[in-house]
Design an enzyme around this catalytic site. Structure first.
Site, PDB file in Angstrom:
ATOM      1  N   CYS A 164       0.807  -1.224   0.000  1.00  0.00           N
ATOM      2  CA  CYS A 164       0.000   0.000   0.000  1.00  0.00           C
ATOM      3  C   CYS A 164       0.840   1.275   0.000  1.00  0.00           C
ATOM      4  O   CYS A 164       0.289   2.379  -0.076  1.00  0.00           O
ATOM      5  CB  CYS A 164      -0.940  -0.010   1.193  1.00  0.00           C
ATOM      6  SG  CYS A 164      -1.999  -1.478   1.224  1.00  0.00           S
ATOM      7  N   HIS A 303      -2.414   8.331   5.829  1.00  0.00           N
ATOM      8  CA  HIS A 303      -2.690   7.005   5.266  1.00  0.00           C
ATOM      9  C   HIS A 303      -4.107   6.586   5.665  1.00  0.00           C
ATOM     10  O   HIS A 303      -4.865   6.099   4.824  1.00  0.00           O
ATOM     11  CB  HIS A 303      -1.652   5.999   5.759  1.00  0.00           C
ATOM     12  CG  HIS A 303      -1.717   4.674   5.073  1.00  0.00           C
ATOM     13  ND1 HIS A 303      -1.675   4.545   3.711  1.00  0.00           N
ATOM     14  CD2 HIS A 303      -1.838   3.402   5.573  1.00  0.00           C
ATOM     15  CE1 HIS A 303      -1.754   3.258   3.383  1.00  0.00           C
ATOM     16  NE2 HIS A 303      -1.858   2.552   4.493  1.00  0.00           N
ATOM     17  N   GLU A 314      -0.689   5.736  13.411  1.00  0.00           N
ATOM     18  CA  GLU A 314      -0.342   6.900  12.593  1.00  0.00           C
ATOM     19  C   GLU A 314      -0.553   8.181  13.392  1.00  0.00           C
ATOM     20  O   GLU A 314       0.249   9.117  13.296  1.00  0.00           O
ATOM     21  CB  GLU A 314      -1.154   6.928  11.306  1.00  0.00           C
ATOM     22  CG  GLU A 314      -0.687   8.021  10.348  1.00  0.00           C
ATOM     23  CD  GLU A 314      -1.374   8.004   8.999  1.00  0.00           C
ATOM     24  OE1 GLU A 314      -0.893   8.720   8.095  1.00  0.00           O
ATOM     25  OE2 GLU A 314      -2.387   7.295   8.837  1.00  0.00           O
ATOM     26  N   LYS A 335      -9.312   8.465   2.127  1.00  0.00           N
ATOM     27  CA  LYS A 335      -9.798   7.079   2.006  1.00  0.00           C
ATOM     28  C   LYS A 335     -11.207   6.933   2.570  1.00  0.00           C
ATOM     29  O   LYS A 335     -11.896   5.952   2.274  1.00  0.00           O
ATOM     30  CB  LYS A 335      -8.849   6.109   2.703  1.00  0.00           C
ATOM     31  CG  LYS A 335      -7.517   5.896   1.995  1.00  0.00           C
ATOM     32  CD  LYS A 335      -6.700   4.821   2.681  1.00  0.00           C
ATOM     33  CE  LYS A 335      -5.358   4.605   1.991  1.00  0.00           C
ATOM     34  NZ  LYS A 335      -4.403   5.724   2.188  1.00  0.00           N
ATOM     35  N   HIS A 340      -9.716   2.260  -0.005  1.00  0.00           N
ATOM     36  CA  HIS A 340      -8.264   2.040  -0.032  1.00  0.00           C
ATOM     37  C   HIS A 340      -7.878   1.430  -1.373  1.00  0.00           C
ATOM     38  O   HIS A 340      -8.202   0.279  -1.663  1.00  0.00           O
ATOM     39  CB  HIS A 340      -7.865   1.126   1.117  1.00  0.00           C
ATOM     40  CG  HIS A 340      -6.392   1.058   1.358  1.00  0.00           C
ATOM     41  ND1 HIS A 340      -5.456   1.669   0.541  1.00  0.00           N
ATOM     42  CD2 HIS A 340      -5.670   0.454   2.354  1.00  0.00           C
ATOM     43  CE1 HIS A 340      -4.254   1.430   1.007  1.00  0.00           C
ATOM     44  NE2 HIS A 340      -4.358   0.696   2.106  1.00  0.00           N
ATOM     45  N   PHE A 399       1.809  -3.268   3.987  1.00  0.00           N
ATOM     46  CA  PHE A 399       2.181  -4.587   4.486  1.00  0.00           C
ATOM     47  C   PHE A 399       3.663  -4.830   4.191  1.00  0.00           C
ATOM     48  O   PHE A 399       4.170  -4.459   3.137  1.00  0.00           O
ATOM     49  CB  PHE A 399       1.360  -5.674   3.786  1.00  0.00           C
ATOM     50  CG  PHE A 399      -0.050  -5.834   4.301  1.00  0.00           C
ATOM     51  CD1 PHE A 399      -0.573  -5.002   5.275  1.00  0.00           C
ATOM     52  CD2 PHE A 399      -0.864  -6.842   3.799  1.00  0.00           C
ATOM     53  CE1 PHE A 399      -1.876  -5.160   5.738  1.00  0.00           C
ATOM     54  CE2 PHE A 399      -2.170  -7.018   4.246  1.00  0.00           C
ATOM     55  CZ  PHE A 399      -2.678  -6.175   5.216  1.00  0.00           C
TER      56      PHE A 399
END
Length: 413
Positions: A164, A303, A314, A335, A340, A399
C-alpha cells in the site's frame, strides 16, 4: 552537488470518485463517497459487502479493443491515467527528448484478475490453453512497460512494489531520478485493480476489510467504531519535471515536490510497528530532505485506512514527529471517500495533496461519528476547509513494514 528542483506539471486519475482528476477532486472536497455495494464478485460469499469501484468506465473509450485485451485491468487503468497526465502537462514526447523522459509506476498486486482467470483455464482445459499473454499481463512492471510504449518514453523505466506504499514510493523514487539529473521528466504514480475473488478472500481471511454493509459509513478513518478498510481500484499518475525544463517549455506548474522519506519497520508482515515508529521516521526523513522545520507543515494527507491499528499508530507517529504542532495541523484521510486503492492510493493522494495546495482547500474526513480518545487530532471532519497551504505531507504505509512520505510545496519562482 546542487539538487535540481522538481515540479508537478500534469495530473491523471481514475478513481471511485470519478474517471478524471476534476471530478475526483470536486467529489473529494464535497465529501462525496465513492463506495457502493460490491458488483465485481458475488458478495454473498464474503464477509465484506462493499467496495470502491470505478463507475461507468469503458476502456474502449480510451484505447483500441485489441490492445486493451492484451492488458490486465491494472495496466489499462495506468495507461489511461498516464495519457491523461501527459495531456494535462501539454508534453510532446519527441524523439529528441524521449531518452530523458522516464516512467516509474507501481502496483501493489499486479494482474491478479489475469492470474485467477488463467489458472482456472489451466485447471479446466489444461496447460496448452493458457494464454501467451498470461505472464506479460500479470507481472506488476507491465503498467510501466505499457505506459512507456504508449508514450514513446525511453528514459528510466522502473516499477516499485511495496504493497500500500507503492504509489508514494514510486513518486518518491521518480523524484530522486530527476533530482540527481538522470531524467528531465518522469511519469509516475500507482495503479491497482484488486477487486477479485481471491483478493476479497485473502483480505477477508486476515480480517483487514470492513464488514459494515452500509456503503456510506463503512470507511470511517479515526472513528472509534472503525472495523477495517474498504478495498478500491483505480490509478493516480502525475508528471514530474525538472524546473528549468518545465519553464523552458512554458509548462503550467501545480506545485513543487521537495521531500521524500522511506523506512522499514522490521516488525511484522502485516501489522504496523508499535507506536508508529517506522512511520514517524519516514516523516522525519522527508522533512529533513525538504530542509524545513516540522512546524512548517500545514496539512497531512494521512494514510488513514480505517483499521484499528493503522489509525491509532499513525496518530501516535504524527504526535512523535510534530509534538505540540500536531494539534495545530490539519490531518485528513481521503480514504473515507475513495476507499483504499492499495498500490494506487499514494498516487491519488498525491494528486489530492497537490490540488489542496493549489486550490487552498483541505478535503475532509467523512464518517467520524464517534470520536476515539486515541485519535484526537484535527481530522477535518465532514466538511472541506479553506486554508492557505505552503507545505503538505502525504503518508503511505504498507504490508511488509513499508513506510513512505512525500512533501509538496506551493510553487514560488
Amino acid at each position: 552537488m546542487t539538487k535540481k528542483r522538481v515540479v508537478v506539471t500534469g495530473l491523471g486519475a481514475l478513481s471511485p470518485l470519478g474517471n478524471d482528476v476534476d471530478t475526483s477532486w470536486n467529489n473529494a472536497i464535497n465529501g462525496v463517497s465513492g463506495i457502493g455495494p460490491i458488483t465485481r464478485v458475488d458478495a454473498e460469499e464474503y464477509p465484506a459487502k462493499v467496495a470502491a469501484e470505478l463507475k461507468d468506465f469503458n476502456v474502449e473509450d480510451y484505447m483500441d479493443k485489441k490492445e486493451a485485451r492484451k492488458m490486465d485491468r491494472f495496466t489499462q487503468y495506468a495507461v489511461v491515467a498516464a495519457k491523461m497526465a501527459v495531456e494535462d502537462a501539454d508534453l510532446n514526447i519527441t524523439d529528441e527528448i524521449a531518452p530523458r523522459v522516464g516512467v516509474w509506476v507501481g502496483s501493489g498486486i499486479g494482474g491478479l484478475e489475469t492470474l485467477e482467470s488463467q489458472f482456472e483455464i489451466f485447471l479446466t482445459k489444461g496447460p496448452r490453453r493458457v494464454s501467451p499473454f498470461f505472464v506479460p499481463m500479470m507481472i506488476p512492471d507491465m503498467a510501466t512497460g505499457q505506459i512507456s510504449i504508449a508514450l514513446g518514453a525511453k528514459g528510466v523505466n522502473s516499477c516499485t512494489v511495496t504493497a500500500c506504499a507503492t504509489g508514494t514510493n514510486s513518486i518518491g523514487d521518480a523524484f530522486k531520478v530527476i533530482q540527481r539529473g538522470d531524467a528531465d521528466v518522469m511519469v509516475t504514480g500507482g495503479t491497482e485493480a484488486p477487486l477479485t475473488r481471491m483478493s476479497f478472500a485473502g483480505f477477508s481471511a486476515n480480517k483487514a476489510l470492513s464488514t459494515n454493509p452500509d456503503p456510506k459509513t463503512a470507511s470511517r478513518p479515526f472513528d472509534k467504531n472503525r472495523d477495517g478498510f474498504v478495498m478500491g481500484e483505480g490509478a493516480g499518475i502525475i508528471v514530474l519535471e525538472e524546473l528549468e525544463h518545465a519553464l523552458a517549455r512554458g509548462a503550467k506548474i501545480y506545485g513543487e515536490i521537495v521531500g521524500y522519506g522511506s523506512t522499514g519497520d522490521a516488525y511484522h508482515i502485516t501489522a504496523p510497528a508499535q507506536d508508529g515508529e517506522g512511520g514517524a521516521r519516514a516523516m522525519q526523513e522527508a522533512i529533513k530532505d525538504a530542509g524545513i522545520a516540522p512546524e512548517e507543515i500545514d496539512y497531512i494527507n494521512a494514510h488513514g485506512t480505517s483499521t484499528y491499528y493503522n489509525d491509532k499508530y499513525e496518530t501516535m507517529a504524527i504526535k512523535t514527529v510534530f509534538g505540540e504542532h500536531a494539534h495545530k495541523l490539519a490531518v485528513s484521510s481521503t480514504k473515507s471517500m475513495t476507499g483504499h486503492l492499495l498500490g494506487a492510493a499514494g498516487g491519488i493522494e498525491a494528486i489530492f495533496s497537490i490540488l489542496a495546495i493549489k486550490e487552498g482547500v483541505i478535503p475532509p474526513t467523512i464518517n467520524i461519528q464517534t470520536p476515539d480518545e486515541e485519535c484526537d487530532l484535527d481530522y477535518v471532519p465532514d466538511e472541506a476547509r479553506r486554508q492557505e497551504l505552503n507545505y503538505v505531507l502525504s503518508n503511505s504505509l504498507g504490508f511488509g513494514g513499508h513506510n513512505a512520505t512525500l512533501i509538496f510545496k506551493k510553487y514560488q519562482s
